[in-house]
Enzyme design. Structure first.
Site, short mmCIF file in Angstrom:
data_model
loop_
_atom_site.label_atom_id
_atom_site.label_comp_id
_atom_site.label_asym_id
_atom_site.label_seq_id
_atom_site.Cartn_x
_atom_site.Cartn_y
_atom_site.Cartn_z
N CYS A 52 61.70 73.49 70.01
CA CYS A 52 62.71 73.84 69.60
C CYS A 52 64.28 72.95 69.99
CB CYS A 52 62.97 75.46 68.72
SG CYS A 52 65.15 75.48 67.80
N CYS A 102 63.29 67.43 65.83
CA CYS A 102 63.70 68.64 65.43
C CYS A 102 61.77 68.94 65.20
CB CYS A 102 63.79 68.97 64.00
SG CYS A 102 63.68 71.10 63.17
N1 DGL Z 1 62.52 72.98 64.97
C1 DGL Z 1 63.47 73.79 65.76
C2 DGL Z 1 64.18 72.13 66.24
O1 DGL Z 1 63.48 71.63 66.88
C3 DGL Z 1 64.89 74.46 64.35
C4 DGL Z 1 64.85 73.87 62.76
C5 DGL Z 1 66.43 75.01 62.72
O2 DGL Z 1 66.02 76.08 62.99
O3 DGL Z 1 66.81 74.46 61.89
O4 DGL Z 1 65.92 72.00 65.83
#
Ligand code: DGL
Length: 259
Positions: free
Chosen positions: A75, A185
């Site tokens: 993440c 993301c």
């Molecule tokens: N998948 C996550 C990232 O790579 C975050 C998404 C979220 O929870 O806003 O930033």
């Protein structure tokens, strides 16, 4: 349990990290993986930094209690807010994400690079510092894309829903010369083709797509190998845990893992 056989822990605010897990399973087929999605609190990207830090550290603790030999923070948002804290707390190696602006900035052209990520990622110090290390940071336009993560977390993979959300964040660059888009993301990787199709229909330029998933998994492989933790034979496995409703998220997890 021998260290080679211990699982690798992977977490994300929700199911975005499954895009990284998929790549990890492909490259490291003998490993056991435990995935934790904090679906109850997703998205992280609209939350204040302190809250993201607290939630991310909690995810790391949950996986540590399960006896992981290494941790993959799948993440970008959690990495930006909490990676220093997580590294300082954990005894096992930790691998994390980084928006792929470096390869994007190395790509040829006179156009701009659109860095698409959560609002939090674009605001956090870690990313701002990374940007100053680029030879031409002014080439990068940060594009927070609110709404996209929620649609993916609902398992709603319909082009028109994404198109509406993309219009709100990318529509203002219509007609601009765009050399590349960075998907900063891990959720966005699942709809890379939607981003690409949208970009090619609205922008001029090559609109090359960049993300950090493959490089992150290469780093995970290097780290496991350097720590003599790599599992090189036997059948691997994947197990899923969530802070949310398991009946809702397990089928979505299975679907995305094979998407
Ligand atoms: N998948 C996550 C990232 O790579 C975050 C998404 C979220 O929870 O806003 O930033």
């Amino acid at each position: 349990m021998h260290m080679h056989n211990a699982p690798v822990g992977v977490f994300d605010s929700g199911l975005g990290g499954v895009s990284v897990l998929k790549e990890a399973v492909r490259c490291l087929p003998h490993e056991h993986f435990i995935y934790y999605g904090d679906n109850l609190h997703a998205p992280y990207g609209d939350r204040p930094e302190q809250e993201i830090t607290r939630l991310s550290a909690q995810c790391a603790d949950i996986l540590t209690e399960k006896g992981v030999k290494a941790l993959l923070v799948a993440c970008n948002t959690a990495t930006g807010a909490a990676i220093r804290l997580i590294r300082s707390k954990l005894d096992v190696p930790v691998v994390s994400m980084e928006p792929a602006i470096k390869p994007a900035c190395q790509s040829p052209g006179n156009g701009k690079i659109l860095m698409c990520a959560t609002y939090a990622t674009t605001q956090l110090e870690r990313y701002k510092k990374l940007k100053t290390r680029m030879p031409d940071p002014e080439r990068i336009i940060d594009v927070p894309c609110p709404g996209i993560v929620d649609i993916i977390e609902q398992g709603n993979f319909c082009y028109s829903a994404f198109e509406k959300a993309l219009d709100k964040c990318l529509g203002r660059y219509e007609g601009a010369l765009i050399d590349g888009l960075v998907l900063g993301c891990t959720h966005y990787i699942f709809i890379k083709d939607v981003f690409y199709r949208y970009a090619r229909s609205r922008f001029r330029g090559q609109c090359r797509m960049f993300d950090g998933n493959a490089a992150t998994v290469r780093q995970l492989t290097r780290v496991l190998s350097a720590n003599d933790m790599l599992k090189v034979c036997g059948t691997g496995s994947v197990s899923f845990f969530t802070s949310g409703d398991r009946a809702k998220y397990q089928p979505l997890f299975n679907m995305l893992l094979h998407y």
